[in-house]
Design an enzyme around this catalytic site. Structure first.
Site: not given
Ligand code: 0RQ
Length: 502
Positions: A269, A272, A293, A407
């Protein structure tokens, strides 16, 4: 509601959400429908929240444990968390209020592979389920349930709960009837049989969910759409990542490592993921299949354009605009979308057999290819592992993607050592950032580290990471070199100084 509830016996059990919430006592385990902002109950959670507030005002305890398919919405997790009504929560959450309560220690959150949830519940690993609250679109004259926009774990919750509360949502089109494929062939080991699916678009089950009518204690009518699952237009980074992935897939096909007809696609989701799907829209591939999914806007676009022939998922999680298109063209989409229980949409046996191309986002990766999908600075929960592990370990190809920094550049998403590991180096094949693509297949840990540093790391951090890797190669065992006292120092620096840069 009589149009939708064609089973007369249930009409006498129609009541308000408040009356139904009175049937859910403090301390029970409640299975709710809902998967990625779709198909979640719209009325009961609000009534439960109101009840919790009233009980708390009188000094009485009121909390329930809520198990779902995956994430819900502000009007479900959000309201219950805000009312301090959640004790335990599993297996996935994206609601910010609930996340805060998880990270403050108020909610006991259990982060699980989504394909595990149903079977762990049948095995009895999670405890007893007292009540299920399930959104459906209607009930047939025979008492079968027409599933809603998400199937998730509903089949299992209906089977194992003592009591069932149905929310009949009259908003989604009744003509979704027939879109679902509910497989009833799963069993507890040692009596398991192979799941007889060889193509992503095979139908192997029934169009309806079953329930023992005697368990249905309440029927509540709602008329409300799912949350607006809106995503920003893909930014430059997302488009670059998508471009690398599509070029890579074309190259793999040229090299004969990917069949000409392509393999079914799973897409996580987010922005990207949607950018990759948008890239496929103009890419050279035809007759694509989705085996994923969550069906998002990008896959709907591919179906409409005829680039994708069929898509299999467990939920439809769309923006309001895409949802309108879905509603307006429901007959077209019903022929092309198959919604299954998440134990099937995410089943490792099927992901492996069908040869799925898995693409998931991550929080951070380390130089050896371990992946953190869930934890911020090693301790704070973001959303959960979701289905990423189901697909990453078993896919034909497994991509993990992220912008190289977070960030405003203060965090590098490629670090010496992950502060938490969800997917080990053994499950990661390809890492992609806007800087480039690291193909890790067939490489040893040290070879992987150099490719990741060269291809994926932001220039602000490249020399710093190369220096760490070079120095780690001068001490200790040399299979997976590390300087243990320094391995998490980047995270500590961010926590102390607000910036990972040295
Ligand atoms: O924080 O919301 O405060 O701005 O994480 O990051 O870049 O907007 O990316 O929304 O695609 O989420 C992995 C969380 C990515 C998601 C994850 C901070 C960043 C931002 C979100 P803000 P982005 P996305 C199918 C498969 C696991 C489940 C999965 C996820 C927030 O894709 O939950 O894959 N994946 N499921 O600033 C600290 C870092 C960071 C960070 C990004 N290195 N350290 N904070 N952020 N990188 C779906 C289902 O399973 C249902």
């Amino acid at each position: 509601i009589a149009d939708r509830v064609r089973y007369p016996e249930f009409l006498s059990r129609v009541m308000t959400a408040e009356e139904a919430a009175a049937l859910i006592p403090h301390g029970v385990n409640v299975g709710m429908s809902g998967f990625t902002g779709a198909g979640y109950p719209k009325a009961l959670p609000q009534a439960i929240a109101a009840r919790a507030k009233a009980e708390h005002a009188q000094g009485k305890p009121y909390k329930i444990n809520v198990w779902t398919g995956a994430s819900t919405a502000a009007e479900c997790d959000g309201v219950m968390a805000e009312a301090h009504a959640l004790g335990q929560r599993l297996p996935f959450n994206t609601d910010p209020i609930a996340r805060k309560a998880v990270n403050s220690g108020e909610i006991d959150f259990i982060d699980m592979h989504l394909s595990h949830v149903a079977q762990h519940a049948w095995f009895g690993f999670l405890g007893h389920m007292n009540v299920a609250v399930i959104e459906v679109l209607g009930v047939t004259a025979d008492g079968l349930l027409i599933p809603s926009t998400a199937v998730g774990n509903n089949k299992t919750w209906l089977e194992i709960a003592d009591k069932v509360i149905l929310e009949v949502n009259t908003k989604p089109p009744a003509r979704m009837e027939g879109m679902h494929d509910i497989y009833y062939g799963t069993a507890i080991p040692p009596r398991r049989m192979p799941i007889n699916m060889t193509h992503a678009d095979d139908r192997i089950g029934d169009a309806y969910l079953k329930v023992d009518p005697a368990k249905v204690v309440a029927v509540v009518e709602t008329h409300k759409g799912d949350r607006d699952n809106v995503f920003a237009t893909p930014d430059e980074n997302s488009q670059r990542i998508a471009g690398y992935i599509i070029d890579f897939l074309v190259h793999e096909m040229k090299m004969g490592r990917l069949p000409k007809e392509m393999l079914p696609i799973q897409s996580g989701v987010g922005n990207v993921a949607n950018a990759v799907l948008a890239g496929l829209l103009t890419g050279p591939f035809e007759n694509l299949l989705g085996f994923t999914e969550v069906l998002q806007d990008g896959m709907l676009d591919l179906l409409r354009a005829g680039k994708m022939s069929k898509a299999s998922a467990t939920s439809i999680s769309l923006s309001a605009a895409a949802y309108k298109d879905f509603e307006d063209n429901i007959d077209f989409y019903r022929e092309r979308i198959i919604l299954r229980p998440q134990e099937i949409s995410n089943h490792p046996e099927l992901v492996r057999r069908l040869g799925i191309i898995a693409m998931n986002s991550m929080i951070e990766a380390d130089i050896y290819g371990n992946i953190n999908s869930t934890h911020v600075m090693g301790t704070g929960m973001m959303n959960g592992i979701g289905g990423s592990g189901d697909f990453a370990r078993n896919g034909y190809l497994s991509f993990f993607v992220t912008p190289s920094v977070a960030k405003d550049g203060k965090i590098s998403c490629i670090v010496p050592m992950c502060s938490h590991v969800d997917h080990t180096e053994h499950d990661t094949q390809i890492i992609v950032t806007e800087q480039g693509l690291a193909d890790l297949r067939g490489l040893s840990p040290k070879q992987r580290a150099q490719v990741i540093i060269d291809q994926c790391v932001h220039p602000d951090y490249r020399a710093q990471l190369q220096d760490y890797f070079d120095r780690s190669r001068q001490q200790g065992a040399q299979h997976t070199p590390h300087i243990l006292t320094e391995a998490l120092s980047w995270h500590q620096r961010f926590m102390d100084k607000g910036d990972m840069r040295a």
